[in-house]
Each structure stands twice: as C-alpha cells, then as structure tokens.
Write a protein that holds these residues in place. Structure first.
Motif, PDB file in Angstrom:
ATOM      1  N   SER A 355       0.304  -0.825  -0.080  1.00  0.00           N
ATOM      2  CA  SER A 355       0.167   0.482  -0.508  1.00  0.00           C
ATOM      3  C   SER A 355       0.936   0.689   0.433  1.00  0.00           C
ATOM      4  O   SER A 355       0.402   1.869  -0.206  1.00  0.00           O
ATOM      5  CB  SER A 355      -1.231  -0.257   1.226  1.00  0.00           C
ATOM      6  N   GLU A 356       2.303   0.722   0.604  1.00  0.00           N
ATOM      7  CA  GLU A 356       3.575   2.034   1.016  1.00  0.00           C
ATOM      8  C   GLU A 356       3.925   2.458  -0.183  1.00  0.00           C
ATOM      9  O   GLU A 356       4.786   2.866  -0.557  1.00  0.00           O
ATOM     10  CB  GLU A 356       3.996   2.089   1.532  1.00  0.00           C
ATOM     11  N   VAL A 357       3.431   1.626  -1.536  1.00  0.00           N
ATOM     12  CA  VAL A 357       4.340   1.928  -3.325  1.00  0.00           C
ATOM     13  C   VAL A 357       3.392   2.607  -4.168  1.00  0.00           C
ATOM     14  O   VAL A 357       2.267   1.717  -4.342  1.00  0.00           O
ATOM     15  CB  VAL A 357       4.727   0.681  -3.750  1.00  0.00           C
ATOM     16  N   THR A 358       3.541   3.687  -5.030  1.00  0.00           N
ATOM     17  CA  THR A 358       3.217   3.842  -5.907  1.00  0.00           C
ATOM     18  C   THR A 358       3.937   3.223  -6.998  1.00  0.00           C
ATOM     19  O   THR A 358       4.919   3.633  -6.954  1.00  0.00           O
ATOM     20  CB  THR A 358       2.469   5.294  -6.016  1.00  0.00           C
ATOM     21  N   LEU A 359       2.948   3.407  -8.640  1.00  0.00           N
ATOM     22  CA  LEU A 359       3.924   2.795  -9.719  1.00  0.00           C
ATOM     23  C   LEU A 359       3.688   4.974 -10.605  1.00  0.00           C
ATOM     24  O   LEU A 359       2.364   5.354 -10.695  1.00  0.00           O
ATOM     25  CB  LEU A 359       3.665   2.369 -10.531  1.00  0.00           C
ATOM     26  N   SER A 360       5.000   5.214 -11.407  1.00  0.00           N
ATOM     27  CA  SER A 360       4.691   6.076 -12.095  1.00  0.00           C
ATOM     28  C   SER A 360       3.947   5.677 -13.847  1.00  0.00           C
ATOM     29  O   SER A 360       4.136   4.528 -13.997  1.00  0.00           O
ATOM     30  CB  SER A 360       6.492   6.679 -12.524  1.00  0.00           C
ATOM     31  N   GLU A 361       3.469   6.543 -13.858  1.00  0.00           N
ATOM     32  CA  GLU A 361       2.636   6.198 -15.223  1.00  0.00           C
ATOM     33  C   GLU A 361       3.814   5.688 -16.440  1.00  0.00           C
ATOM     34  O   GLU A 361       4.941   5.879 -16.725  1.00  0.00           O
ATOM     35  CB  GLU A 361       1.965   7.481 -16.190  1.00  0.00           C
ATOM     36  N   GLY A 362       3.011   4.469 -16.930  1.00  0.00           N
ATOM     37  CA  GLY A 362       3.841   3.777 -17.820  1.00  0.00           C
ATOM     38  C   GLY A 362       4.381   2.641 -17.064  1.00  0.00           C
ATOM     39  O   GLY A 362       4.701   1.156 -17.813  1.00  0.00           O
ATOM     40  N   ILE A 363       3.971   2.247 -15.697  1.00  0.00           N
ATOM     41  CA  ILE A 363       4.770   1.107 -15.087  1.00  0.00           C
ATOM     42  C   ILE A 363       4.242   0.163 -14.530  1.00  0.00           C
ATOM     43  O   ILE A 363       3.141   0.718 -14.040  1.00  0.00           O
ATOM     44  CB  ILE A 363       6.164   1.754 -14.047  1.00  0.00           C
ATOM     45  N   PHE A 364       3.911  -0.841 -15.188  1.00  0.00           N
ATOM     46  CA  PHE A 364       3.023  -1.590 -14.797  1.00  0.00           C
ATOM     47  C   PHE A 364       3.288  -2.662 -13.165  1.00  0.00           C
ATOM     48  O   PHE A 364       4.230  -3.593 -13.596  1.00  0.00           O
ATOM     49  CB  PHE A 364       2.027  -2.661 -15.835  1.00  0.00           C
ATOM     50  N   SER A 365       1.783  -3.057 -12.957  1.00  0.00           N
ATOM     51  CA  SER A 365       2.121  -3.142 -11.331  1.00  0.00           C
ATOM     52  C   SER A 365       2.084  -5.117 -12.440  1.00  0.00           C
ATOM     53  O   SER A 365       1.821  -5.765 -12.243  1.00  0.00           O
ATOM     54  CB  SER A 365       1.280  -2.927 -10.631  1.00  0.00           C
ATOM     55  N   THR A 366       3.577  -5.312 -11.515  1.00  0.00           N
ATOM     56  CA  THR A 366       3.682  -6.907 -11.926  1.00  0.00           C
ATOM     57  C   THR A 366       3.792  -8.273 -10.969  1.00  0.00           C
ATOM     58  O   THR A 366       5.459  -7.398  -9.664  1.00  0.00           O
ATOM     59  CB  THR A 366       4.068  -8.084 -13.275  1.00  0.00           C
ATOM     60  N   PRO A 367       4.244  -8.988 -10.304  1.00  0.00           N
ATOM     61  CA  PRO A 367       5.241 -10.038  -9.354  1.00  0.00           C
ATOM     62  C   PRO A 367       6.235  -9.581  -9.457  1.00  0.00           C
ATOM     63  O   PRO A 367       7.536 -10.204  -8.498  1.00  0.00           O
ATOM     64  CB  PRO A 367       4.791 -10.900  -9.592  1.00  0.00           C
ATOM     65  N   ALA A 368       6.592  -9.312 -10.441  1.00  0.00           N
ATOM     66  CA  ALA A 368       8.522  -9.607 -11.110  1.00  0.00           C
ATOM     67  C   ALA A 368       8.872  -7.761 -10.441  1.00  0.00           C
ATOM     68  O   ALA A 368       9.842  -8.757 -10.435  1.00  0.00           O
ATOM     69  CB  ALA A 368       8.469  -9.887 -12.395  1.00  0.00           C
TER      70      ALA A 368
END
Length: 706
Positions: A355-368
């Motif tokens: 919950s404390e991690v956000t991603l910049s636009e264009g970076i997709f969330s994956t288990p990797a």
C-alpha cells in the motif's frame, strides 16, 4: 540524506534497474529499465562473465542518468539461488557431566553448523573456499539417539544437534563488487533476494507466522521461510519459468524467445497466436496450451513443495509466490495440493500488496517487480554492510546479512568446534570378574569466550570493532582408578578356628598376578577379585579339612550317616558347611565317638530281612537275622568293631529262622558286672529262659545275678 534510491536486480536472464523516491515512509517508483543479458553471463545466481554483466549495468546506468542525473551508489542483492544449503549434525558425550545449559546447546549447534560447512567445502559441487553463514535452523535435538524437544537440564550419555544451515559463497559477493566497480558504481547496500522480498511482503509483525515465500524466476525458484519472528531457512530449486517455456517450445516448435512471449500471454489472453520455426502461424486456445504444459507445471510445483517441506520439516501455514514465474497457470493450485493446504493459503503477491508503493505512469504492476523494489526498500530500512572484528587478535571481515553473533565470528575465523571444548581424557577398557567395563576419562572444561574482555556466549550480538578472545578450555585427565575404586571397600574379617586366630582378606588378581586394592588399573587389564566367607571355603583356603560327611559302603552301596558326621559349632549353635562367617566368630568342631558295626547295623533299613525290637536290661536293641558273620573291609568282625569313614561292610542275607536269646549278644557290647557271682538267671518278660530259647519282637530280656 537523498530520498532517491537506485537499485539493481541482477537476474539470470535480465537486469532490472529501478529508481525509487521516499517520502514520509512511502515509496514511489519513478523509473524502471529492464535489459536482457546479451549472452549467458549469469548461472545459478553467480556472475560468470563480469565484463558482460558490467556492460548491461553500465547501459542501464546511462539510461537512468539521462533522466535522473548522476548515479554513484547502488543497492544490489545476492541471488537466493546462489545460496548453498547443507545439513549437519554434532554428537558429544555428556555422561557424568552437569546438566545441559543454554550455552552448552549454543556451542553444540555451532559445532553442527561447522560440520555442515565442512561438508560443503568437501563436496565436489563447489570449489569455493569460504562461505558466509546467513542462517540456520535446528532440525532435531537427540538425547541418547532419541529425539527430544529440548536439551536444557537433560542428563544422559550423548547429546546431538541436527541443523540445516544456509551459506553464501564469498565469490558471489566479490563478483558483484567487481561488476559494479567496472560499471563505475559503488555498493551502497547489499541484501539477499529472498530477504528483499520478505522485507516488503512480510513485515516483522507477521514473521511469527510460519510462511514460505517463493520467488520464481527464469532459471531457479528461491525460497525463504519465516517463523518465530525471524527468517529461519533459505533454499533453492533449479526449476523455474524456463521449464515451462521449454515445454511450449518443444511442443509447438517455437523459438525460445517466441515461446517466452507466448507463455507470458497465457495469464491475460483467452487464446494466443504463435508462429513456429517453419513459419506456420496458428491461434491456440489458452486452455489447450495449459493442458500441454500441465506436466511441466506439476513438476515445478512438486520440486518447490518438496524443498519447502525439507527446509520446514512440514507444510507451512501459508505460501506467497512472487516473481515472473508466479503467473504460470495452475501453479498456486498445484502447490496447494502438494503441500496439503487450502487453495486460499497459496497466493500470488504483487505490488497491490504494497500500500505504501506507487508507480509512475507507464510502469505496470507485476509480481516480477516485487524483488527489485524490495532491494531498494531493504537498502533503506535495513542496509547491510561489512563489519570488522578481531578474533584472537586476527581481523575478520563479516558480511552483515543479519544480526551477527559471536558464533558467526568464530565460524568466519575458522575456529574448530573442538576448540570450544577441552579435550576429554583417554578412557580405559578393563575386564572385571569376566565382565567388560569402560572407564571414561574426565570431561574437558569448556573454553571461555570474552567479548571486549567480558565473558560472553556464542549467541551474544557483536558490532563493528568488537574484540573476541577465546580462552582455551582445559583438557580432561585420562582415566585413573584403583582396584579399590572399582570394587569398593572390602574389609578383612577375623575368626578363630579350633582355637587358632585367622584373618580372611579378599583375593585380588590383576592379569593373573596377586595385587593389593590400591593398585592402579591400566587399559585392557583383567581383574578377578573375591572374598570367601563361607565356612567350608575358608577352611579350604586355610588348608584345613573342610566339612566331610561320614559315609560308608554297605554291600557296595554308599550310605551317609549323619549321626556321626562332624558338626561345626559357633558358640553352642551348630552351623551348616556353607554358613557365612562374620568378624569375631569362633568355630569349633564337634567330636563324635566312632560308631561300631552294631551301631551302623542298627541304623540300617532291614526291610528285606527279619528284625526284632526288644529291650535288654532296660536298653532298646534291634536284632536281625544273620546266619553268617559280617565282614569289615573283607575281614570277619563282630558287632563291637569300630567303623571309620569310607569303610566297606558286607552283611549277607540269610533264610529266616527264630531269634534266640543268644542272638542279642551279637548286637550289644556286654561286660559282666564287677564282683558278679557265678550264679545268674536269664529272664524273658520276667520269666526264666534258656540261651537257645526263642525270643520275639517286644520282649524284655534280663540277666540277673544271685
């Protein structure tokens, strides 16, 4: 401190560079670059081509520097697949020692870890000459070969600790440092990939639970297990995502990169389009592809499940799966079946769990992304550095993968387990009265550990610059016992026999030679001791005639005559031949008048010949029929002849005839009274009778003088 974090995840197939920024405990993934290796530079987590890996790192660094400015320091992780796991055990003799203490157990565990390390060094699978021990778990404690929950305060013959220990080869760390240096980077912090993932997925408050974290990459699947508020085990299986890719490639005749793309599409598409090496293109339903690769998925699940159960000794409470390979269809379900867990206890964990991690636009969330983000966060939360300590004035550099202890420093200094204990003394083996006996030497005194000149235990935590000194323990003395120690105190006893005083002392022989009780025993000695206090045995030892029954032969038949057998007395009490003597006893032999032929004949059983019981002058007499004389040792005798032990009597059997008054004189010893007159009278039952008149059983016979 800059809030910008640069981390690298150097994997088997690719290198991931990530830029994170921190703000009030939250993290934002500002940028991410992934570049695949141009050749096979990484094998099982170890850099095999430093130049090639450094080239990829430099390329990522250049791309990120164009966007975010100069990058000088980087956080990296040693791959979990580089860890070496080995079981070890140590058994020590505790017979006669004080009860087991926690420090005794700590040292026993440390010795078991060192034994695992020695096995690792001697194995053909590796040529590395040094390892960092990153953790170990106790598999079993044993007391006298039986499993036991705890050894504290236990007493027995032997104590055993069996452990599973995890080691990181030094060459892995050194090669990482070399690749970073070649790329113009300095290592800011180092961690292990499993620890990195755990740092972001399993907070310390959850580590009291028994949870397995599985990071499935391309070539290997890394495993870390938490329990009791710490990471207790690490492991690796050389089966991962490439196994699935190869199954697709072989079945559909696909080039490996094409098969890899097709595999990744299975998680999101209902059907995939593939083009084989012959140029034929086809569209295949995802369900059909999944059925084709199911055997490979089952193999992957079995390998992971088996290693989890080996490391944990049982199935954990839950399993978290991360890494690119975690998206393999059916894998969580197959894992739950093999670990006998409900399906909802095996789950894929991605960035949505952070919950404390956000991603910049264009970076997709994956288990990797879990591991590279975890590397960066671990570098900020729990940075790992080298520390230097001295062990017996020798400087030791330690790699802080966890809170380091005195035991870790002793392992790194190659302090042998035997140096932690004084050597036990040599034991001896003897034979005592035919029975084998082992006499152990003294136990050695454990060495004393000083941390900064104060007593410490192997579990005490250490810091950079600490001084550790090992004061050698004292060796135990060799076994040294006297015969008196073995048989105890056997006091001599004093007795009087026939008026002569004698002292009865124990008989002790060592190797057939008489010795005293204070003789020192040596290895392989044969000792025989005894102290006979039985009357007949004492008499034999003193060279006296022992108790001999009075026996004669009548018509060649041995007959025992107890009435004339010698009788021993203590005081006025008769005692048997095996009577045990006591100190102060006075023994006398009762003397009997030797029997006559008549005495013996009177005691015999004449059931086969006529007998008559009469009285003569008031004395009872038994007479029996005998038409011939008795022979004593072959010579004719009358009834008054003296008989000695061992004599032979021959009493012939005759035809029955009436008993006569004159027969009585054959069975008695009669002498005429002094001053007897020449006139006498023979009486039977008060009536006159002649010498040759018949008499009968029950008659009372007399001779009266005028």
């Amino acid at each position: 401190m800059s809030n910008k974090l640069f981390a690298l995840d150097i994997g088997t197939r690719s290198v991931v560079g990530i830029i994170l920024s921190e703000q009030d405990g939250s993290y934002h993934v500002a940028d991410l670059v992934t570049i695949e290796h141009k050749e096979r530079s990484m094998i099982d987590g170890q850099i095999h081509n430093i130049v090639s890996v450094a080239s990829v790192i430099s390329e990522i660094k250049s791309i990120l520097e164009e966007r975010h400015g100069m990058l000088k320091k980087v956080s990296v992780a040693a791959a979990g697949r580089a860890l070496k796991t080995m079981e070890g055990s140590m058994t020590i003799d505790i017979a006669g020692k004080p009860l087991f203490t926690p420090e005794d157990i700590n040292r026993l565990e440390l010795a078991a870890v060192q034994q695992a390390q020695q096995q690792l060094l001697s194995s053909a699978a590796t040529a590395d000459d040094y390892y960092y021990c990153v953790g170990y778990s106790v598999l079993h404690y044993k007391l006298d070969e039986d499993e036991i929950g705890s050894l504290i305060d236990q007493a027995g013959r032997t104590a055993t600790a069996e452990v599973i220990a995890t080691f990181l080869p030094r060459v892995v760390v050194e090669s990482l440092l070399s690749a970073l240096k070649r790329a113009g980077l300095e290592m800011e912090a180092l961690t292990l990939e499993p620890i990195a993932a755990i740092n972001v997925l399993i907070p310390p408050s959850m580590r009291r639970l028994n949870v397995a974290l599985v990071d499935i990459g391309a070539g290997t699947s890394d495993i870390a297990i938490t329990n009791n508020n710490t990471v207790v085990s690490y492991g690796m299986v050389p089966v991962a995502g490439d196994e699935i890719t190869e199954a697709l490639s072989n079945h559909y005749l696909l080039d490996f990169p094409v098969a890899e793309i097709a595999k990744r599409s299975l998680a999101t598409e209902e059907s995939i389009t593939i083009s084989d090496i012959l140029g034929f293109e086809q569209q295949v339903p995802t369900s059909e592809v999944t059925a084709i690769i199911k055997p490979s998925i089952e193999k992957l699940a079995s390998s992971i499940a088996d290693e989890i159960k080996r490391l944990n000794q049982k199935s954990p409470q839950a399993v978290m799966v991360v890494g690119g390979g975690s998206l393999t269809p059916l894998l969580p379900k197959e894992l739950s079946i093999r670990l006998d867990l409900p399906e909802n206890r095996v789950g894929i964990r991605g960035l949505d769990a952070l919950s404390e991690v956000t991603l910049s636009e264009g970076i997709f969330s994956t288990p990797a992304l879990v591991t590279p983000i975890g590397i960066a966060i671990a570098a900020r939360r729990a940075p790992i550095h080298y520390m230097s300590v001295t062990v017996n004035e020798k400087t030791i550099r330690l790699f802080e993968l966890k809170e380091m202890t005195v035991g870790d420093a002793l392992l790194a200094a190659n302090i042998k387990a035997r140096q932690l204990y004084g050597k036990p003394g040599m034991g001896i083996s003897i034979t005592l009265n035919g029975g084998r006996m082992m006499i152990p030497g003294e136990h050695g005194i454990s060495s004393e550990i000083l941390l900064n000149r104060k007593p410490a235990s192997t579990k005490d935590f250490i810091m950079n610059g600490d001084e550790i000194t090992l004061e050698p323990g004292k060796d135990g003395k060799d076994a040294s016992v006297t015969i008196r120690d073995l048989i105890g105190e056997i006091q001599p006893i004093k007795v009087t026999i026939h008026g002569n005083k004698h002292t009865i002392v124990p008989s002790i022989e060592c190797n057939g030679i008489p010795v005293g009780p204070d003789t020192l025993v040596e290895d392989r000695d044969e000792i025989v001791f005894s102290q006979s206090t039985k009357l007949n045995e004492v008499l034999e030892d003193l060279g006296m005639e022992p108790y001999i029954p009075f026996e004669v032969f009548v018509n060649n038949k041995r007959i025992r005559l107890d009435d004339w057998t010698p009788q021993f007395f203590i005081g006025n009490m008769p005692v048997p031949q095996d009577h045990p003597l006591r100190d102060g006893d006075e023994i006398k032999l009762g003397v009997h008048t030797p029997p006559t032929v008549g005495d013996i004949v009177a005691t015999l059983d004449h059931s086969d010949q006529p007998t008559a019981s009469i009285t003569f002058n008031g004395e009872p007499v038994t007479i029996w029929s005998s038409g011939a004389s008795i022979l004593l040792n072959g010579e004719q005798v009358d009834n008054s002849a003296i008989v000695r032990p061992g004599d032979r009597l021959t009493i012939p059997k005759t035809a029955q005839r009436p008993f006569l008054f004159s027969d009585v004189f054959l069975f008695i010893d009669y002498s005429l009274p002094k001053n007897a007159s020449s006139s006498y009278q023979l009486l039977r039952n008060g009536e006159p009778i002649g010498f040759n008149d018949s008499i009968f059983s029950g008659d009372a016979l007399e001779i009266k003088f005028s």
